[in-house]
Design an enzyme around this catalytic site. Sequence first.
Site, PDB file in Angstrom:
ATOM      1  N   SER A  68      38.337  32.845  46.136  1.00 45.05           N
ATOM      2  CA  SER A  68      38.126  34.193  45.589  1.00 45.05           C
ATOM      3  C   SER A  68      38.416  35.217  46.684  1.00 45.05           C
ATOM      4  CB  SER A  68      36.655  34.345  45.152  1.00 45.05           C
ATOM      5  OG  SER A  68      36.359  35.687  44.834  1.00 45.05           O
ATOM      6  N   TYR A  72      27.718  33.767  47.136  1.00 42.50           N
ATOM      7  CA  TYR A  72      28.999  33.497  46.463  1.00 42.50           C
ATOM      8  C   TYR A  72      30.130  33.506  47.495  1.00 42.50           C
ATOM      9  CZ  TYR A  72      32.920  33.945  43.171  1.00 42.50           C
ATOM     10  OH  TYR A  72      34.097  33.748  42.473  1.00 42.50           O
TER      11      TYR A  72
END
Length: 247
Positions: free
Chosen positions: A140, A153
Amino acid sequence: MIKNKVVVITGASSGFGRSTALLLAQNGAKLVLGARRENRLQELVSEITVAGGEAVYAVTDVTKQENVEALSQTALAHFGRIDVWINNAGIMPQGLFMDNDVAEWEAAIDLNIKGVLYGISASLPQMAKKQSGHIINLASVAGVMAHAGTGVYSATKWAVRAISEALREETAQMDGDIRVTILSPGAFNTELVNSVHNDKFQAGVEDFYAKVGITADRVATTIKQAIDLPDDTSWNEVIIRPTKQVL
Ligand SMILES: NC(=O)c1ccc[n+]([C@@H]2O[C@H](COP(=O)([O-])OP(=O)(O)OC[C@H]3O[C@@H](n4cnc5c(N)ncnc54)[C@H](OP(=O)(O)O)[C@@H]3O)[C@@H](O)[C@H]2O)c1
């Protein structure tokens, strides 16, 4: 080339996984699809087969190593080999460290990091044996930059990038051509926002995606392009964002 490649996708029941399965099947790949929601997988397999493609599924929770191994065995039983393994399943928890949601930290680590490791474990040995293969790991932009609230995350996606780079170095020294690709997307409209449970962040994330998010098929196209390169050529790391996304 995609045609006849056996491609395993985790997290295939929605978002990037589903979109990629449809695109690769249209281009002649044989799909092996894993996720937890069996009804979604059944619908996807039937959509692919009705359109003339080939696909099978195995209900898979990637936090359970035996499930991931079983997904690999499904591929081998049906198609005899694995050419591409896409570690795509993931969640995007948001929250401050002061929120102290340890259970959510653990869930993210189990799914986003250990799930990827189990995928490597389930695919690399047979790729090494046949001296060819391609492992694609979904990271990501949050694995390239961290902000207050993205710490856990971001850490999981940073870990995916570290694992993938070490895997790339290792496979580059092995016999044959085993490719490794890290794909780091920005904001794409999938079901991922549903994995944000922290009420300080939920509305902001939804608003951000509504403003800048674009469709998941852009990522599917990028995955197809990475697979389509000649075996001696690897896209090692790709960041793909909506053109209008600033961070
Ligand atoms: N969309 C974005 O903007 C974006 C940006 C950067 C990175 N990513 C990454 O891209 C990947 C795919 O996300 P997406 O955007 O396509 O989101 P999505 O639509 O929510 O898809 C996530 C998939 O993961 C599966 N999944 C969740 N927990 C699982 C588990 N324990 N075992 C197996 N499968 C599980 C879900 O299926 P089931 O619930 O049926 O299991 C679903 O198919 C993720 O790794 C995410 O972090 C997405």
